[in-house]
Design an enzyme around this catalytic site. Structure first.
Site, PDB file in Angstrom:
ATOM      1  N   LYS A 197       8.308   1.066   4.976  1.00  0.00           N
ATOM      2  CA  LYS A 197       7.162   1.972   4.780  1.00  0.00           C
ATOM      3  C   LYS A 197       5.902   1.245   5.202  1.00  0.00           C
ATOM      4  O   LYS A 197       5.789   0.043   5.023  1.00  0.00           O
ATOM      5  CB  LYS A 197       7.076   2.443   3.347  1.00  0.00           C
ATOM      6  CG  LYS A 197       6.425   1.683   2.214  1.00  0.00           C
ATOM      7  CD  LYS A 197       5.008   1.418   2.063  1.00  0.00           C
ATOM      8  CE  LYS A 197       4.668  -0.032   2.220  1.00  0.00           C
ATOM      9  NZ  LYS A 197       3.376  -0.456   1.755  1.00  0.00           N
ATOM     10  N   THR A 198       4.993   1.899   5.813  1.00  0.00           N
ATOM     11  CA  THR A 198       3.614   1.453   5.973  1.00  0.00           C
ATOM     12  C   THR A 198       2.898   2.411   6.901  1.00  0.00           C
ATOM     13  O   THR A 198       3.420   2.752   7.973  1.00  0.00           O
ATOM     14  CB  THR A 198       3.444   0.003   6.493  1.00  0.00           C
ATOM     15  OG1 THR A 198       2.058  -0.218   6.756  1.00  0.00           O
ATOM     16  CG2 THR A 198       4.246  -0.325   7.745  1.00  0.00           C
ATOM     17  N   ASP A 240       0.517   1.637   8.553  1.00  0.00           N
ATOM     18  CA  ASP A 240       0.077   0.860   9.723  1.00  0.00           C
ATOM     19  C   ASP A 240       1.031   1.009  10.906  1.00  0.00           C
ATOM     20  O   ASP A 240       0.668   0.741  12.045  1.00  0.00           O
ATOM     21  CB  ASP A 240      -0.025  -0.625   9.364  1.00  0.00           C
ATOM     22  CG  ASP A 240      -1.149  -0.906   8.380  1.00  0.00           C
ATOM     23  OD1 ASP A 240      -1.784   0.065   7.923  1.00  0.00           O
ATOM     24  OD2 ASP A 240      -1.395  -2.080   8.059  1.00  0.00           O
ATOM     25  N   GLY A 245       0.824  -1.213   0.000  1.00  0.00           N
ATOM     26  CA  GLY A 245       0.000   0.000   0.000  1.00  0.00           C
ATOM     27  C   GLY A 245       0.850   1.251   0.000  1.00  0.00           C
ATOM     28  O   GLY A 245       1.934   1.263   0.582  1.00  0.00           O
ATOM     29  N   ARG A 283       1.071  -5.980  -4.756  1.00  0.00           N
ATOM     30  CA  ARG A 283       1.286  -6.836  -3.588  1.00  0.00           C
ATOM     31  C   ARG A 283       1.711  -8.258  -3.960  1.00  0.00           C
ATOM     32  O   ARG A 283       1.379  -9.209  -3.248  1.00  0.00           O
ATOM     33  CB  ARG A 283      -0.007  -6.930  -2.770  1.00  0.00           C
ATOM     34  CG  ARG A 283      -0.412  -5.654  -2.084  1.00  0.00           C
ATOM     35  CD  ARG A 283      -1.525  -5.898  -1.092  1.00  0.00           C
ATOM     36  NE  ARG A 283      -1.972  -4.664  -0.488  1.00  0.00           N
ATOM     37  CZ  ARG A 283      -1.347  -4.069   0.527  1.00  0.00           C
ATOM     38  NH1 ARG A 283      -0.282  -4.628   1.060  1.00  0.00           N
ATOM     39  NH2 ARG A 283      -1.803  -2.945   1.013  1.00  0.00           N
ATOM     40  N   ASP A 312       5.453  -7.545   4.717  1.00  0.00           N
ATOM     41  CA  ASP A 312       5.504  -8.604   3.701  1.00  0.00           C
ATOM     42  C   ASP A 312       6.541  -8.295   2.620  1.00  0.00           C
ATOM     43  O   ASP A 312       7.227  -9.194   2.127  1.00  0.00           O
ATOM     44  CB  ASP A 312       4.123  -8.787   3.053  1.00  0.00           C
ATOM     45  CG  ASP A 312       3.127  -9.392   4.039  1.00  0.00           C
ATOM     46  OD1 ASP A 312       3.550 -10.205   4.884  1.00  0.00           O
ATOM     47  OD2 ASP A 312       1.936  -9.045   3.965  1.00  0.00           O
TER      48      ASP A 312
HETATM   49  P1  FBP Z   1       0.989  -2.056   3.716  1.00  0.00           P
HETATM   50  O1  FBP Z   1       1.144  -3.015   4.849  1.00  0.00           O
HETATM   51  O2  FBP Z   1       1.372  -2.605   2.407  1.00  0.00           O
HETATM   52  O3  FBP Z   1       1.663  -0.751   4.011  1.00  0.00           O
HETATM   53  O4  FBP Z   1      -0.553  -1.689   3.562  1.00  0.00           O
HETATM   54  C1  FBP Z   1      -1.309  -1.326   4.642  1.00  0.00           C
HETATM   55  C2  FBP Z   1      -2.714  -0.920   4.280  1.00  0.00           C
HETATM   56  O5  FBP Z   1      -2.811   0.458   4.096  1.00  0.00           O
HETATM   57  C3  FBP Z   1      -3.668  -1.441   5.350  1.00  0.00           C
HETATM   58  O6  FBP Z   1      -3.859  -0.495   6.359  1.00  0.00           O
HETATM   59  C4  FBP Z   1      -4.906  -1.793   4.561  1.00  0.00           C
HETATM   60  O7  FBP Z   1      -5.610  -2.853   5.132  1.00  0.00           O
HETATM   61  C5  FBP Z   1      -4.342  -2.245   3.265  1.00  0.00           C
HETATM   62  O8  FBP Z   1      -3.152  -1.528   3.078  1.00  0.00           O
HETATM   63  C6  FBP Z   1      -5.289  -2.019   2.106  1.00  0.00           C
HETATM   64  O9  FBP Z   1      -4.680  -2.502   0.966  1.00  0.00           O
HETATM   65  P2  FBP Z   1      -5.121  -2.317  -0.525  1.00  0.00           P
HETATM   66  O10 FBP Z   1      -4.423  -1.093  -1.024  1.00  0.00           O
HETATM   67  O11 FBP Z   1      -4.598  -3.536  -1.199  1.00  0.00           O
HETATM   68  O12 FBP Z   1      -6.611  -2.153  -0.550  1.00  0.00           O
END
Ligand code: FBP
Length: 518
Positions: A215-216, A218, A99, A160, A191
C-alpha cells in the site's frame, strides 16, 4: 422545528452518510483464480519457473539465511474450479503500517473472507507499535460489514515504528508466542515491507509466516508487471486531479492568479506525473528529471519565471505549477537547500525527512515574485499556494482500488494459510482483468543510506525517465504551457464510463491499449 429531518440527520452521524451507506452495500468482486465472493476457493500458490532478479543474491543469502528467495509463486494454471481443503484453527494478525491509503479496509475484508469461520483474525491496533505492545482485537464479520468499501485505516489505526533492533524483534516473537499466532499480514509501503522481510526471517524458526501487502499513495512500491502500482494511488490521484482540474478552471476564469500546488509523494513523483497527465497544467516539475538535469533551486525559480513570461506573452497572466513533495531532496544544491526554509523538520523512525511539512510551494511563490519584480516588472503576478496530500489518503476507494484491495486481502489470506513467508501478494496485468502472484520480499531489497548508516530496505521505484508515461508526458509539455489545454476530470465515479478508468501512468508504462480496466 423540522423534527423528522433533525432525527434523520442525527441518525446519519458516525460515517452513516447516504454515500457511505450505499458503498457498504456494493458487493465485492473476485478474480477468477479465487472462484466467487460467495464461494471463495482456497488455492495455494506454487512456484513455477519465474524469478525476480537481484544483484545482491550473495549478500542477501547470508543475511536472510532462512527466507532468502527469488522465486515467484503463482496460482496453478487452469485449476480454478476444485478447491483445496482449507487449513483450520489458524490464528492470523493483521496490521496497517505507515500513511493511510484508500482500500486498506477492503484488504482486511478480503483477508477475513478467505480465512473463513474456522480461523481467527486478530487486528493489531496502531500499527507496528501495537505489535510490540500486544494491543490486539478480534475482527468479526460485523466489523467488516461496517468498514467495507470505506476509506481510511480507522478500524485499527497505524504508525511508522521501524522494527529493527534485536530487542524489538524479541518483543514481536514474545507476542507471537503469547497470542499463538500462525501468521502476520503487514499492509504497508516500502519501509513497512522491509519490516515484513526482517520479521519473516526472525520468526521463521517458530513457523510464523509474515506476508506483505503493498500500500502507498506514493505508488513507489512496484514490481515489474507483477505489480504496476500499489493500492491507494488511484484514489488519491483522482481526488487531487479533481481539485487541480477545478483550480485550472478557476485560473482560466478569473485570469489573474498563478497557483503553486505541492502534491504528496515523498521520494517518487508518480503522484505528480499522474495528476499532470490527468489535468495538463502549464508547468510541472518531476523530481527524477530535475535530479537527472542537475537542476538547482535557482533553476527551478528561473524555469517558473520563464513559464510565467511565456504565458504572459500569449495573453495568459495566469497558470499553475505542480511540485512534488520530494523536489527539495532531488536538487543539486545539497544541504544548502535548507537555507531557504525557515523551519527545519525532523525525520521519522525509518530516517525519512518529514517532507509533507516543508512549504516548497510557498517559498517558490515568494522567490518567483521577487525575481519577476527584478527582471520583468511590467508583468502582473499574483500567486496562491495549495498543498494536496492528506485529503487524498483516506477517501472511499475508487472502483479500481476497492476491487484491487479486496483481492489483495483474499490473496494475503491464501498465502498465510498455506504458510508462505517473506512474500508480498501482488496483482498485475490489469488489461486482462488482473493476475495474482506472490513475490519474495528479500529479492526486492537494496542498500540505502539512512540516518548516516547503510541499511537493507525495499527498493523504491521512482519515475523512470525512459518509461511510456514519462516519454508521453514530456512530449506534451510545450502544448500544455502555451495553451489552455487543461482537463477537469471531476469527482471519482462509481457508475458509467469513467468509473473503470485505470491510472494513466499504469496504462502507459505497461503498454496497455486502453485506460479501461475490466
Ligand atoms: P507511506 O509511504 O507510508 O505510504 O506514506 C506516504 C505519505 O503519504 C507521503 O506521501 C508523505 O510524505 C507521508 O506519507 C506523510 O506522512 P505522515 O502521515 O507521517 O505525515
Amino acid at each position: 422545528m423540522n423534527f423528522m429531518l433533525e432525527d434523520q440527520l442525527q441518525k446519519s452521524e458516525g460515517q452513516q452518510s447516504l454515500f457511505e451507506n450505499k458503498r457498504r452495500t456494493i458487493p465485492q468482486l473476485v478474480l477468477p483464480s479465487f472462484g466467487s465472493a460467495q464461494n471463495l476457493q482456497y488455492q495455494p500458490l506454487t512456484s513455477q519457473s519465474k524469478r525476480i532478479e537481484t544483484p545482491y543474491e550473495k549478500e542477501l543469502k547470508k543475511k536472510f539465511e532462512k527466507t532468502f528467495s527469488t522465486q515467484v509463486l503463482e496460482p496453478v494454471e487452469g485449476n480454478t474450479q476444485a478447491s483445496t481443503p482449507k487449513p483450520k484453527g489458524k490464528r492470523i494478525a493483521v496490521l496497517f503500517s505507515g500513511g493511510p491509503a484508500s482500500g486498506g479496509h477492503n484488504v482486511v475484508a478480503g483477508l477475513l473472507q478467505m480465512l473463513g469461520e474456522h480461523n481467527t483474525l486478530l487486528g493489531v491496533l496502531n500499527g507496528p507499535k501495537g505489535l510490540l505492545k500486544g494491543t490486539f482485537i478480534e475482527i468479526t464479520i460485523g466489523e467488516i460489514d461496517r468498514i467495507q468499501n470505506q476509506g481510511g485505516f480507522n478500524l485499527l489505526g497505524s504508525d511508522r515504528t521501524k522494527i529493527k533492533t534485536r530487542e524489538q524483534l524479541k518483543q514481536v516473537k514474545d507476542m507471537v508466542i503469547y497470542y499463538n499466532l500462525d501468521g502476520i499480514v503487514i499492509i504497508g509501503g516500502d519501509d513497512s515491507n522491509t519490516n515484513a522481510a526482517i520479521m519473516a526471517e526472525y520468526l521463521a524458526d517458530i513457523n510464523c509466516s509474515v506476508v506483505g501487502v503493498s500500500k502507498t499513495i506514493d505508488g513507489d512500491v512496484q514490481v515489474e508487471d507483477y505489480l504496476p502500482i500499489s493500492f491507494g494511488f488511484d484514489t488519491a490521484t483522482k481526488i487531487y486531479s479533481e481539485t487541480v482540474g477545478n483550480i485550472l478552471q478557476d485560473a482560466a476564469s478569473s485570469r489573474k492568479y498563478w497557483h503553486f500546488i505541492k502534491l504528496m509523494g515523498r521520494h517518487a513523483s508518480h503522484v505528480t506525473i499522474e495528476v499532470s497527465l490527468q489535468t495538463h497544467p502549464p508547468l510541472t516539475f518531476i523530481s527524477e528529471a530535475v535530479q537527472s538535469k542537475k537542476m538547482t533551486w535557482s533553476d527551478i525559480v528561473d524555469a517558473t519565471c520563464d513559464a510565467v513570461v511565456t504565458r504572459y506573452n500569449k495573453g495568459m497572466s495566469y497558470g499553475a505549477v505542480l511540485l512534488p513533495e520530494g523536489l527539495v531532496e532531488h536538487l543539486a544544491d545539497g544541504d544548502a537547500i535548507w537555507d531557504h526554509f525557515e523551519d527545519s523538520v525532523g525525520f521519522d523512525s525509518h530516517g525519512n525527512r518529514k517532507l509533507s511539512q516543508i512549504e516548497t510551494e510557498k517559498v517558490l511563490m515568494k522567490h518567483v515574485q521577487v525575481r519577476l519584480t527584478q527582471t520583468h516588472p511590467e508583468i502582473p503576478f499574483e500567486g496562491i499556494t495549495h498543498f494536496l496530500g492528506y485529503e487524498g489518503r483516506c477517501a472511499a476507494p475508487t472502483q479500481f482500488d476497492a476491487f484491487f484491495t479486496f483481492n489483495l486481502g483474499v490473496l494475503a489470506g491464501t498465502l498465510v494459510l498455506q504458510g508462505a513467508t517473506g512474500m508480498m501478494g501482488v496483482i498485475g496485468n490489469w488489461d486482462e482483468g488482473g493476475r495474482v502472484a506472490a513475490v519474495p520480499l528479500t529479492a526486492l531489497l537494496t542498500q540505502e543510506e539512512r540516518s548516516g548508516q547503510t541499511e537493507w530496505v525495499l527498493k523504491k521505484q521512482c519515475v523512470n525517465l525512459k518509461s511510456g508515461a514519462y516519454t508521453y508526458w514530456e512530449s506534451r509539455q510545450k502544448d500544455w504551457l502555451e495553451s489552455d489545454a487543461f482537463n477537469s476530470p471531476g469527482p471519482r465515479q462509481y457508475e458509467g464510463e469513467s468509473a473503470n478508468q485505470l491510472p494513466i501512468l499504469v496504462a502507459l508504462n505497461q503498454g496497455y491499449q486502453s485506460l479501461k480496466f475490466n
